[in-house]
Scaffold this motif. Structure first.
Motif, PDB file in Angstrom:
ATOM      1  N   ALA A  82       0.820  -1.208   0.000  1.00  0.00           N
ATOM      2  CA  ALA A  82       0.000   0.000   0.000  1.00  0.00           C
ATOM      3  C   ALA A  82       0.859   1.266   0.000  1.00  0.00           C
ATOM      4  CB  ALA A  82      -0.913   0.005   1.225  1.00  0.00           C
ATOM      5  N   ALA A  83       2.138   1.127   0.254  1.00  0.00           N
ATOM      6  CA  ALA A  83       3.034   2.290   0.353  1.00  0.00           C
ATOM      7  C   ALA A  83       3.268   2.925  -1.017  1.00  0.00           C
ATOM      8  CB  ALA A  83       4.368   1.870   0.956  1.00  0.00           C
ATOM      9  N   MET A  84       3.088   4.233  -1.078  1.00  0.00           N
ATOM     10  CA  MET A  84       3.357   4.965  -2.307  1.00  0.00           C
ATOM     11  C   MET A  84       4.853   5.226  -2.390  1.00  0.00           C
ATOM     12  SD  MET A  84       1.471   8.376  -3.771  1.00  0.00           S
ATOM     13  CE  MET A  84      -0.122   7.604  -3.614  1.00  0.00           C
ATOM     14  N   ARG A  85       5.406   4.941  -3.551  1.00  0.00           N
ATOM     15  CA  ARG A  85       6.824   5.141  -3.799  1.00  0.00           C
ATOM     16  C   ARG A  85       6.968   6.085  -4.982  1.00  0.00           C
ATOM     17  NH1 ARG A  85       9.455   1.423  -0.917  1.00  0.00           N
ATOM     18  NH2 ARG A  85      11.308   1.220  -2.181  1.00  0.00           N
ATOM     19  N   PHE A  86       8.198   6.541  -5.221  1.00  0.00           N
ATOM     20  CA  PHE A  86       8.421   7.504  -6.290  1.00  0.00           C
ATOM     21  C   PHE A  86       9.671   7.144  -7.083  1.00  0.00           C
ATOM     22  CE2 PHE A  86       6.000   9.623  -3.041  1.00  0.00           C
ATOM     23  CZ  PHE A  86       5.010  10.260  -3.767  1.00  0.00           C
ATOM     24  N   ASP A 130       7.104  11.502   3.589  1.00  0.00           N
ATOM     25  CA  ASP A 130       6.357  11.148   4.793  1.00  0.00           C
ATOM     26  C   ASP A 130       5.255  10.225   4.316  1.00  0.00           C
ATOM     27  OD1 ASP A 130       7.589  12.512   6.894  1.00  0.00           O
ATOM     28  OD2 ASP A 130       6.440  14.347   6.535  1.00  0.00           O
ATOM     29  N   PRO A 131       5.193   8.985   4.802  1.00  0.00           N
ATOM     30  CA  PRO A 131       4.181   8.052   4.299  1.00  0.00           C
ATOM     31  C   PRO A 131       2.763   8.443   4.714  1.00  0.00           C
ATOM     32  CG  PRO A 131       5.498   7.036   6.036  1.00  0.00           C
ATOM     33  CD  PRO A 131       6.069   8.396   5.795  1.00  0.00           C
ATOM     34  N   GLY A 132       1.809   8.015   3.908  1.00  0.00           N
ATOM     35  CA  GLY A 132       0.395   8.230   4.180  1.00  0.00           C
ATOM     36  C   GLY A 132      -0.408   7.037   3.697  1.00  0.00           C
ATOM     37  N   GLU A 133      -1.719   7.073   3.941  1.00  0.00           N
ATOM     38  CA  GLU A 133      -2.566   5.937   3.561  1.00  0.00           C
ATOM     39  C   GLU A 133      -3.271   6.121   2.227  1.00  0.00           C
ATOM     40  OE1 GLU A 133      -4.268   7.329   6.734  1.00  0.00           O
ATOM     41  OE2 GLU A 133      -2.688   6.522   7.999  1.00  0.00           O
ATOM     42  N   PHE A 138      -1.273  12.427  -3.508  1.00  0.00           N
ATOM     43  CA  PHE A 138      -0.192  12.708  -2.561  1.00  0.00           C
ATOM     44  C   PHE A 138       0.014  14.213  -2.549  1.00  0.00           C
ATOM     45  CE2 PHE A 138       1.723  12.010  -6.690  1.00  0.00           C
ATOM     46  CZ  PHE A 138       2.703  12.969  -6.797  1.00  0.00           C
ATOM     47  N   GLU A 139       0.875  14.687  -1.667  1.00  0.00           N
ATOM     48  CA  GLU A 139       1.215  16.099  -1.591  1.00  0.00           C
ATOM     49  C   GLU A 139       2.673  16.294  -1.990  1.00  0.00           C
ATOM     50  OE1 GLU A 139      -1.423  17.908   2.011  1.00  0.00           O
ATOM     51  OE2 GLU A 139       0.355  16.760   2.587  1.00  0.00           O
ATOM     52  N   VAL A 140       2.951  17.468  -2.547  1.00  0.00           N
ATOM     53  CA  VAL A 140       4.326  17.882  -2.844  1.00  0.00           C
ATOM     54  C   VAL A 140       4.583  19.149  -2.047  1.00  0.00           C
ATOM     55  CG1 VAL A 140       5.909  18.713  -4.617  1.00  0.00           C
ATOM     56  CG2 VAL A 140       4.288  16.929  -5.164  1.00  0.00           C
TER      57      VAL A 140
END
Length: 188
Positions: A82-86, A130-133, A138-140
């Motif tokens: 579930a973790a967003m990566r870049f 900073d991880p989120g759900e 997402f935010e920049v």
């Protein structure tokens, strides 16, 4: 009845922090077109593009030595996570990008890990999350740093060693004109 069953719970957003540094940032308005210290919500499907062209890049550096389209940052998830990566991609045809010491050529891509140091020209970008759900956005958050992130991380390398020869020559002396990429705009 205390809480409505129809209220949706608010998810926290993953925040992509981008700390910017340039040795001339105090004397030139390099970040005048960026909203510094204000988080911006981005759809996970959208690409974060940074360059000097305000027509194609939503994040603009006011610097003629930056490519019109310099880098793009893409959100993704690994299967089963579930973790967003870049990841970051060099979209400059003329300039090189260094990601934590590894060089990216045109259209090459690298995953951004816990903390990544990007360099192009004389810019240094420290990128971390900073991880989120939330899964769909997402935010920049862009922030200006007054000291070199490479120095803070103990990776202080003189700019001339970190830069890649762009092939530009001063034909009067035969030596390099500048270690910074300078892209010409063929539409001018």
């Amino acid at each position: 009845m205390s809480v409505s069953q129809t209220l949706t719970t608010e998810e926290t957003l993953t925040c992509l922090h981008i700390e910017l540094y340039h040795p001339d940032q105090g004397t030139q308005p390099l970040y005048s077109q960026l909203r510094l210290s204000q988080s911006l919500k981005i759809s996970a499907e959208d690409t974060v593009m940074l360059g000097r062209d305000g027509q194609t890049c939503q994040f603009v550096l006011n610097d003629m030595r930056v490519s019109r389209k310099q880098i793009s940052i893409h959100a993704y998830r690994k299967p089963g996570s579930a973790a967003m990566r870049f990841s970051v991609q060099n979209i400059s045809q003329k300039g090189k990008v260094l990601v934590s010491g590894s060089e990216l050529g045109y259209l090459e891509r690298a995953d951004l890990h816990d903390k990544a140091l990007l360099r192009f020209g004389r810019y240094e970008l420290l990128i971390w999350t900073d991880p989120g759900e939330a899964q769909d956005c997402f935010e920049v958050l862009f922030e200006k740093q007054n000291t070199s992130p490479s120095r803070d991380l103990g990776m202080d390398v003189p700019c001339t060693l970190a830069m890649v020869d762009t092939g530009m020559r001063n034909y009067q002396s035969g030596g390099p004109v500048s270690q910074e990429p300078l892209e010409s705009d063929e539409t001018l």
